[in-house]
Design an enzyme around this catalytic site. Structure first.
Site, PDB file in Angstrom:
ATOM      1  N   LYS A 100       1.081  -1.222  -0.338  1.00 45.27           N
ATOM      2  CA  LYS A 100       0.325  -0.657   0.129  1.00 45.27           C
ATOM      3  C   LYS A 100       0.654   1.517   0.381  1.00 45.27           C
ATOM      4  O   LYS A 100       1.634   1.670   0.799  1.00 45.27           O
ATOM      5  CB  LYS A 100      -0.768   0.038   1.251  1.00 45.27           C
ATOM      6  CG  LYS A 100      -1.248   0.797   1.467  1.00 45.27           C
ATOM      7  CD  LYS A 100      -2.804   1.560   2.690  1.00 45.27           C
ATOM      8  CE  LYS A 100      -3.862   2.576   2.668  1.00 45.27           C
ATOM      9  NZ  LYS A 100      -4.879   2.882   3.332  1.00 45.27           N
ATOM     10  N   ARG A 114     -11.432   9.777   1.740  1.00 46.96           N
ATOM     11  CA  ARG A 114     -10.487  10.645   2.940  1.00 46.96           C
ATOM     12  C   ARG A 114     -11.990  11.749   3.035  1.00 46.96           C
ATOM     13  O   ARG A 114     -12.292  12.224   4.791  1.00 46.96           O
ATOM     14  CB  ARG A 114      -9.152  11.515   3.728  1.00 46.96           C
ATOM     15  CG  ARG A 114      -7.980  10.333   3.491  1.00 46.96           C
ATOM     16  CD  ARG A 114      -7.120  11.178   3.286  1.00 46.96           C
ATOM     17  NE  ARG A 114      -5.662   9.843   3.152  1.00 46.96           N
ATOM     18  CZ  ARG A 114      -4.497  10.004   3.288  1.00 46.96           C
ATOM     19  NH1 ARG A 114      -3.947  11.095   3.328  1.00 46.96           N
ATOM     20  NH2 ARG A 114      -3.780   8.880   2.593  1.00 46.96           N
ATOM     21  N   LYS A 131       0.914  10.648   5.080  1.00 47.87           N
ATOM     22  CA  LYS A 131       0.956   8.450   6.177  1.00 47.87           C
ATOM     23  C   LYS A 131       3.220   8.046   5.220  1.00 47.87           C
ATOM     24  O   LYS A 131       3.008   6.856   5.241  1.00 47.87           O
ATOM     25  CB  LYS A 131       0.330   7.855   5.488  1.00 47.87           C
ATOM     26  CG  LYS A 131      -0.629   8.780   6.039  1.00 47.87           C
ATOM     27  CD  LYS A 131      -2.216   7.711   5.404  1.00 47.87           C
ATOM     28  CE  LYS A 131      -3.704   8.616   6.526  1.00 47.87           C
ATOM     29  NZ  LYS A 131      -5.175   7.430   6.056  1.00 47.87           N
ATOM     30  N   GLU A 185       6.802  -6.272   1.456  1.00 41.04           N
ATOM     31  CA  GLU A 185       6.017  -6.976   2.523  1.00 41.04           C
ATOM     32  C   GLU A 185       5.210  -7.877   1.750  1.00 41.04           C
ATOM     33  O   GLU A 185       4.771  -8.115   3.021  1.00 41.04           O
ATOM     34  CB  GLU A 185       5.127  -5.383   1.862  1.00 41.04           C
ATOM     35  CG  GLU A 185       6.014  -3.568   2.634  1.00 41.04           C
ATOM     36  CD  GLU A 185       5.730  -3.902   3.957  1.00 41.04           C
ATOM     37  OE1 GLU A 185       5.222  -4.913   4.586  1.00 41.04           O
ATOM     38  OE2 GLU A 185       6.017  -2.975   4.557  1.00 41.04           O
ATOM     39  N   LYS A 189      -2.085  -0.855  -3.961  1.00 38.68           N
ATOM     40  CA  LYS A 189      -2.523  -0.270  -3.540  1.00 38.68           C
ATOM     41  C   LYS A 189      -2.439   0.720  -3.806  1.00 38.68           C
ATOM     42  O   LYS A 189      -1.332   1.030  -3.398  1.00 38.68           O
ATOM     43  CB  LYS A 189      -3.727  -0.363  -2.040  1.00 38.68           C
ATOM     44  CG  LYS A 189      -4.352   0.813  -2.483  1.00 38.68           C
ATOM     45  CD  LYS A 189      -5.590   0.600  -0.544  1.00 38.68           C
ATOM     46  CE  LYS A 189      -5.860   2.002  -0.827  1.00 38.68           C
ATOM     47  NZ  LYS A 189      -6.148   2.534   0.988  1.00 38.68           N
TER      48      LYS A 189
HETATM   49  C1  PBG Z   1      -6.730   4.135   5.289  1.00 38.44           C
HETATM   50  C2  PBG Z   1      -7.658   3.507   3.689  1.00 38.44           C
HETATM   51  C3  PBG Z   1      -7.769   4.333   2.782  1.00 38.44           C
HETATM   52  C4  PBG Z   1      -7.981   3.782   1.882  1.00 38.44           C
HETATM   53  C5  PBG Z   1      -8.432   2.157   2.038  1.00 38.44           C
HETATM   54  N1  PBG Z   1      -7.777   2.317   3.382  1.00 38.44           N
HETATM   55  C6  PBG Z   1      -7.142   5.867   3.030  1.00 38.44           C
HETATM   56  C7  PBG Z   1      -5.625   5.814   3.225  1.00 38.44           C
HETATM   57  O1  PBG Z   1      -4.844   4.779   3.248  1.00 38.44           O
HETATM   58  O2  PBG Z   1      -5.204   7.055   3.574  1.00 38.44           O
HETATM   59  C8  PBG Z   1      -8.261   4.383   0.303  1.00 38.44           C
HETATM   60  C9  PBG Z   1      -9.136   3.543  -0.424  1.00 38.44           C
HETATM   61  C10 PBG Z   1      -9.446   4.809  -1.373  1.00 38.44           C
HETATM   62  O3  PBG Z   1      -9.148   5.582  -1.761  1.00 38.44           O
HETATM   63  O4  PBG Z   1     -10.210   4.372  -2.216  1.00 38.44           O
HETATM   64  N2  PBG Z   1      -6.813   2.597   6.042  1.00 38.44           N
END
Ligand code: PBG
Length: 340
Positions: free
Chosen positions: A212, A222, A234, A250, A265
């Site tokens: 991710k 968000r 992050k 990972e 992702k």
């Molecule tokens: C947070 C999370 C995020 C998404 C899924 N779970 C956002 C982030 O990491 O800030 C993003 C999904 C999307 O943008 O469609 N744990």
């Protein structure tokens, strides 16, 4: 010698017989279907859904046209509708009210929390559908981070993992079929697996957000959850977009720790990563076609600059062609309607 025009003679002599003419297999829709290498199927799709408190509420997310935050009653209708359309799985994300957020995300393992109540209700109304619950602190954190933040703004790994285990177990107790840690803390897959097994939830599977990235494509999500970080970014836990080998590291760690499915992702800017991961592992590979990818297509479609439906199908096909077995996508319902 020849009676024909010299220009015609030149054209004839240039016609070397071609043994291979790839266009033969593109002549008609029938032949194109016969030789098509990648078939998008409704079985590939996982539909992310946003749930919020209240009744009879369906509020569109401004930056995600066609996506809504649903109150539980209306969410149940949506879930049965998409199950009827052939979608096998939904991924649930809660909109947590500000007063329930705190520094350590305690609401995340409240047995009467929004996620837990929603999972129980879905499992009662549509027991066959796979319910996937997100494991991460951000929707519950007053800091908007995926982990616990110390006084210096550092995201603490091991104390966060302890909360994640409680959250995952509480989701399993509520009836979640699959937990999906999206937080990127080190060691969380192993800890969650042990935590679930210790409570007897050996059949609850883990969809690991393994690779991710710290991506700007999460912006609209968000907005949907009101979960943007209150400070900083992050980058100390999500991956650097420049790295590919690290994705494999990972993935290997998560598999060793007990992941059932690994995920990359975002999807579209990371097709090379999806491809590498698919080559590397025997596990099913998922890809998350995230909110920003969705928003770009919707926005350009609304402007009339692209054919939204065609771009959507081309994009999802490319993600599958790269090697994804499963795609989390906000387009899932639209695609299911087309494929039906
Ligand atoms: C947070 C999370 C995020 C998404 C899924 N779970 C956002 C982030 O990491 O800030 C993003 C999904 C999307 O943008 O469609 N744990």
């Amino acid at each position: 010698m020849s009676s024909s025009h010299p220009v015609d003679d030149a054209a004839i002599s240039a016609q070397v017989p071609l043994h291979q003419r790839p266009r033969r297999l593109r002549r008609t829709e029938a032949i194109r279907k016969m030789v098509r290498e990648t078939q998008l199927s409704v079985n590939d799709l996982i539909y992310p859904l946003f749930v919020m408190e209240g009744e009879d509420l369906k509020v569109e997310v401004a930056s995600m046209p066609g996506c809504y935050r649903y109150s539980l009653d209306l969410l149940l209708k949506e879930v049965s509708e998409v199950y009827e359309l052939g979608i096998n799985a939904i991924a649930l994300f809660p909109v947590v009210t500000e007063e329930k957020k705190d520094a350590t995300g305690t609401e995340s393992y409240n047995p009467e929390g929004l996620v837990q109540r929603t999972v129980r209700a879905i499992k009662q109304a549509v027991p066959e559908i796979m319910v996937i619950t997100d494991v991460a602190l951000d929707p519950f954190s007053s800091d908007g981070h995926d982990g616990i933040v110390d006084e210096n703004g550092v995201i603490l790994n091991d104390p966060t993992v302890e909360v994640l285990v409680k959250m995952a177990v509480s989701q399993a107790e509520a009836g979640s079929d699959m937990v999906a840690p999206s937080d990127m803390m080190d060691g969380r897959i192993g800890a969650i697996r042990r935590g679930l097994d210790a409570k007897g939830y050996t059949n609850v599977s883990i969809l690991a957000y393994s690779a991710k990235y710290a991506s700007a494509y999460y912006g609209p999500f968000r907005d949907a959850l009101d979960s943007a970080p209150k400070f900083g970014d992050k980058k100390t836990y999500q991956m650097d977009p420049a790295n590919a080998l690290e994705a494999i590291k990972e993935i290997d760690l998560d598999i060793a720790e007990g992941a059932d499915i690994v995920m990359v992702k975002p999807a579209l800017p990371y097709l090379d990563i999806i491809y590498r991961v698919r080559e590397h592992t025997q596990l099913p590979v998922a890809a998350y076609n995230v909110s920003g990818e969705y928003a770009m297509i919707k926005a350009a479609g609304q402007q009339g600059w692209i054919d939204e439906k065609k771009v959507m199908l081309e994009t999802l096909t490319s993600i599958k062609r790269a090697g994804a077995d499963l795609i989390l996508t906000y387009f899932a319902k639209e695609v299911a309607l087309i494929l039906r």
